[in-house]
Design a protein around this motif. Structure first.
Motif, mmCIF file in Angstrom:
data_model
loop_
_atom_site.group_PDB
_atom_site.id
_atom_site.type_symbol
_atom_site.label_atom_id
_atom_site.label_comp_id
_atom_site.label_asym_id
_atom_site.label_seq_id
_atom_site.Cartn_x
_atom_site.Cartn_y
_atom_site.Cartn_z
ATOM 1 N N MET A 136 66.383 -25.829 -13.242
ATOM 2 C CA MET A 136 65.791 -26.489 -12.072
ATOM 3 C C MET A 136 64.766 -25.577 -11.404
ATOM 4 S SD MET A 136 65.981 -26.355 -8.566
ATOM 5 C CE MET A 136 65.742 -27.374 -7.158
ATOM 6 N N TYR A 137 65.115 -24.305 -11.245
ATOM 7 C CA TYR A 137 64.190 -23.387 -10.589
ATOM 8 C C TYR A 137 62.988 -23.061 -11.474
ATOM 9 C CZ TYR A 137 66.544 -22.920 -6.198
ATOM 10 O OH TYR A 137 67.053 -23.191 -4.958
ATOM 11 N N ALA A 138 63.160 -23.058 -12.781
ATOM 12 C CA ALA A 138 62.019 -22.846 -13.681
ATOM 13 C C ALA A 138 61.011 -23.989 -13.541
ATOM 14 C CB ALA A 138 62.497 -22.728 -15.125
ATOM 15 N N VAL A 139 61.515 -25.211 -13.508
ATOM 16 C CA VAL A 139 60.637 -26.374 -13.335
ATOM 17 C C VAL A 139 60.000 -26.351 -11.949
ATOM 18 C CG1 VAL A 139 60.576 -28.898 -13.209
ATOM 19 C CG2 VAL A 139 61.880 -27.778 -15.025
ATOM 20 N N LEU A 140 60.790 -26.024 -10.930
ATOM 21 C CA LEU A 140 60.264 -25.935 -9.567
ATOM 22 C C LEU A 140 59.133 -24.908 -9.481
ATOM 23 C CD1 LEU A 140 60.493 -26.536 -6.456
ATOM 24 C CD2 LEU A 140 61.947 -24.514 -6.378
ATOM 25 N N ILE A 141 59.350 -23.732 -10.049
ATOM 26 C CA ILE A 141 58.340 -22.669 -9.991
ATOM 27 C C ILE A 141 57.063 -23.090 -10.703
ATOM 28 C CG2 ILE A 141 57.809 -20.351 -10.875
ATOM 29 C CD1 ILE A 141 60.733 -19.617 -10.040
ATOM 30 N N ALA A 142 57.196 -23.748 -11.836
ATOM 31 C CA ALA A 142 56.008 -24.242 -12.550
ATOM 32 C C ALA A 142 55.258 -25.254 -11.682
ATOM 33 C CB ALA A 142 56.411 -24.861 -13.884
ATOM 34 N N ALA A 181 53.602 -23.493 -8.679
ATOM 35 C CA ALA A 181 52.427 -22.738 -9.126
ATOM 36 C C ALA A 181 51.234 -23.671 -9.327
ATOM 37 C CB ALA A 181 52.749 -21.982 -10.415
ATOM 38 N N LEU A 182 51.483 -24.837 -9.903
ATOM 39 C CA LEU A 182 50.393 -25.803 -10.083
ATOM 40 C C LEU A 182 49.898 -26.353 -8.746
ATOM 41 C CD1 LEU A 182 51.611 -27.673 -13.266
ATOM 42 C CD2 LEU A 182 49.691 -26.076 -13.063
ATOM 43 N N TRP A 183 50.788 -26.553 -7.777
ATOM 44 C CA TRP A 183 50.362 -26.975 -6.446
ATOM 45 C C TRP A 183 49.462 -25.912 -5.807
ATOM 46 C CZ3 TRP A 183 49.821 -31.521 -4.711
ATOM 47 C CH2 TRP A 183 50.721 -32.533 -4.979
ATOM 48 N N ILE A 184 49.796 -24.648 -6.039
ATOM 49 C CA ILE A 184 48.964 -23.567 -5.500
ATOM 50 C C ILE A 184 47.575 -23.612 -6.124
ATOM 51 C CG2 ILE A 184 48.674 -21.054 -5.402
ATOM 52 C CD1 ILE A 184 51.778 -20.893 -5.167
ATOM 53 N N VAL A 185 47.520 -23.773 -7.431
ATOM 54 C CA VAL A 185 46.221 -23.879 -8.111
ATOM 55 C C VAL A 185 45.442 -25.076 -7.577
ATOM 56 C CG1 VAL A 185 45.102 -24.298 -10.335
ATOM 57 C CG2 VAL A 185 46.995 -22.671 -10.183
ATOM 58 N N TYR A 186 46.115 -26.206 -7.465
ATOM 59 C CA TYR A 186 45.479 -27.417 -6.939
ATOM 60 C C TYR A 186 44.950 -27.170 -5.523
ATOM 61 C CZ TYR A 186 44.996 -32.221 -5.248
ATOM 62 O OH TYR A 186 44.520 -33.387 -4.717
#
Length: 89
Positions: free
Chosen positions: A39-45, A48-53
């Motif tokens: 769950m935390y691996a998916v959350l972190i991914a 991270a994409l929200w940060i890039v966005y």
């Protein structure tokens, strides 16, 4: 600050605050038995994409709040690694 920025900032703060009780509970009990690595691996991914966005859109509230979520999620995983099921003391 326009209304959209205000709404985004409040939403980000609430989303960020949602992880604090989990981190506190792990720290207090020294057990992360019920924390899911997957769950935390998916959350972190996702975060991270929200940060890039947010960086690409110039949306500072999105970047800052997701940055804090990322930090707290990493701290939770570090405690999961350190404390695990709480049996090692």
């Amino acid at each position: 600050m326009d209304i959209d920025t205000l709404i985004g900032t409040i939403a980000g703060c609430l989303s960020t605050a949602a992880f604090v009780p989990q981190a506190w509970q792990i720290w207090k009990t020294k057990s992360a038995r019920d924390v899911s690595w997957a769950m935390y691996a998916v959350l972190i991914a996702g975060v991270a994409l929200w940060i890039v966005y947010g960086l690409r859109r110039g949306a500072l509230p999105l970047v800052l709040t997701n940055g804090v979520i990322l930090l707290v999620a990493l701290v939770i995983l570090a405690m999961k690694r350190r404390f695990g099921d709480g049996d090692a003391g």
